[in-house]
Design an enzyme around this catalytic site. Structure first.
Site, PDB file in Angstrom:
ATOM      1  N   TYR A 135      40.223  41.478  31.908  1.00 57.60           N
ATOM      2  CA  TYR A 135      40.873  40.508  31.026  1.00 57.60           C
ATOM      3  C   TYR A 135      42.366  40.494  31.359  1.00 57.60           C
ATOM      4  O   TYR A 135      43.116  41.372  30.946  1.00 57.60           O
ATOM      5  CB  TYR A 135      40.599  40.930  29.581  1.00 57.60           C
ATOM      6  CG  TYR A 135      41.220  40.103  28.492  1.00 57.60           C
ATOM      7  CD1 TYR A 135      41.866  38.889  28.729  1.00 57.60           C
ATOM      8  CD2 TYR A 135      41.136  40.535  27.169  1.00 57.60           C
ATOM      9  CE1 TYR A 135      42.421  38.154  27.692  1.00 57.60           C
ATOM     10  CE2 TYR A 135      41.682  39.811  26.119  1.00 57.60           C
ATOM     11  CZ  TYR A 135      42.326  38.624  26.387  1.00 57.60           C
ATOM     12  OH  TYR A 135      42.875  37.897  25.354  1.00 57.60           O
ATOM     13  N   LYS A 165      38.754  37.285  33.277  1.00 56.97           N
ATOM     14  CA  LYS A 165      39.174  36.325  32.249  1.00 56.97           C
ATOM     15  C   LYS A 165      40.664  36.114  32.492  1.00 56.97           C
ATOM     16  O   LYS A 165      41.489  36.972  32.204  1.00 56.97           O
ATOM     17  CB  LYS A 165      38.928  36.866  30.848  1.00 56.97           C
ATOM     18  CG  LYS A 165      39.398  35.933  29.728  1.00 56.97           C
ATOM     19  CD  LYS A 165      39.197  36.599  28.376  1.00 56.97           C
ATOM     20  CE  LYS A 165      39.594  35.703  27.220  1.00 56.97           C
ATOM     21  NZ  LYS A 165      41.050  35.502  27.095  1.00 56.97           N
TER      22      LYS A 165
END
Length: 301
Positions: A135, A165
């Site tokens: 992330y 992400k």
């Protein structure tokens, strides 16, 4: 699995007293599926993970796992400044969700790719059966590192690495990651306000908080882009930006947007400090502003 379409970064639903209200997660999942959202990113920034205890994060993971279906892909963010905690959460999630993700430790910040890969590898090994996502959100984690460089090393060190992400506006780095090894990795675009900018770069999957509220708008933007109607697509993107700006002006987007879910039929309750949850009268004012820009009929249903 290559995740396509919109993934909602979900809220941690709470009762008026601030305790968790996981009973609504079933209806929350049905709401997302109805609006053609393809996945959930739980326990992330939108989900106030830094304000939750370890047990509360596990409770959210368990509640979402009970809604698991082929219609909704579940990604559990298990990151923590404590590697031990992150590994514990990853192990807990290993038989409950479809994938795990971590952001970089954000107190003692990571300043090298090697340190980041070491951290990610340790967490990934705690759930070796699950796809692993990094992330990337440098504005909050402080790990402002090049993701192409990360992929080059992590791809050799983390067998379960599935993708990133990518919550950053560095479109050059995003494009390089998207194209790395002929598009082998699932690079999920995570910057809602420039959703339209990701389309010419070949984005096919997105993660964001406004996909809770505005999924129909983003699918319309995508359809208009595919038809070559950039003027209308840009006009809709501008409206999506105004939604963020208007809610943000009433005390900060995270808390206000969480409370706004009640007006879409899913009462996620209040936010925890430092976020604020406005009064019902404030939401009436917000709706007046949204109505002025012709927005209310565009919201998720």
């Amino acid at each position: 699995m290559n995740i396509n379409n919109l993934v909602a970064a979900t809220y941690a639903p709470m009762k008026p007293d601030g305790s968790l209200n996981t009973a609504i997660i079933k209806s929350y999942s049905e709401f997302l599926i109805r609006n053609k959202v393809t996945g959930v990113f739980m326990n992330g920034s939108t989900g106030d993970f830094v304000s939750l205890s370890i047990e509360e994060r596990k409770e959210i993971t368990l509640a979402w796992s009970k809604t698991k279906s082929s219609d909704l892909y579940l990604i559990d963010h298990v990151g923590s400044p404590s590697l031990k905690v992150a590994k514990e959460l990853a192990a807990y999630a290993s038989d409950k969700v479809d994938a795990i993700a971590v952001l970089a430790p954000y107190y003692f910040k990571l300043d090298t790719i090697d340190k980041l890969v070491t951290y990610c590898k340790e967490v990934a090994l705690s759930a070796p059966n699950l796809p692993f996502y990094y992330y990337h959100i440098p504005a909050l984690s402080g790990a402002d590192l090049n993701m192409l460089d990360f992929l080059k090393i992590a791809s050799k060190e983390i067998p379960t690495l599935e993708g990133i992400k990518f919550t950053n506006n560095n479109l050059i780095d995003y494009l390089h990651c998207k194209n790395y090894e002929n598009g082998k990795y699932n690079i999920l675009f995570g910057f809602d306000e420039i959703f339209i900018s990701s389309l010419p770069l070949g984005a096919t999957g997105w993660v964001g908080s406004t996909y809770n509220h505005l999924a129909p708008i983003y699918y319309k933007i995508k359809a208009l882009f595919e038809k070559g109607n950039m003027k209308e697509a840009a006009a809709l993107q501008t409206k999506a930006i105004r939604f963020v700006e208007i809610l943000n002006s009433y005390g900060g987007f995270n808390g206000v947007a969480k409370g706004y879910m009640k007006y879409l039929g899913i009462d996620c309750g209040p936010s925890r400090f430092p976020h604020t949850t406005p009064t019902p009268d404030t939401y009436k004012e917000i709706n007046k502003e949204l109505d002025k820009i012709g927005f209310l009929n565009l919201l998720s249903s």
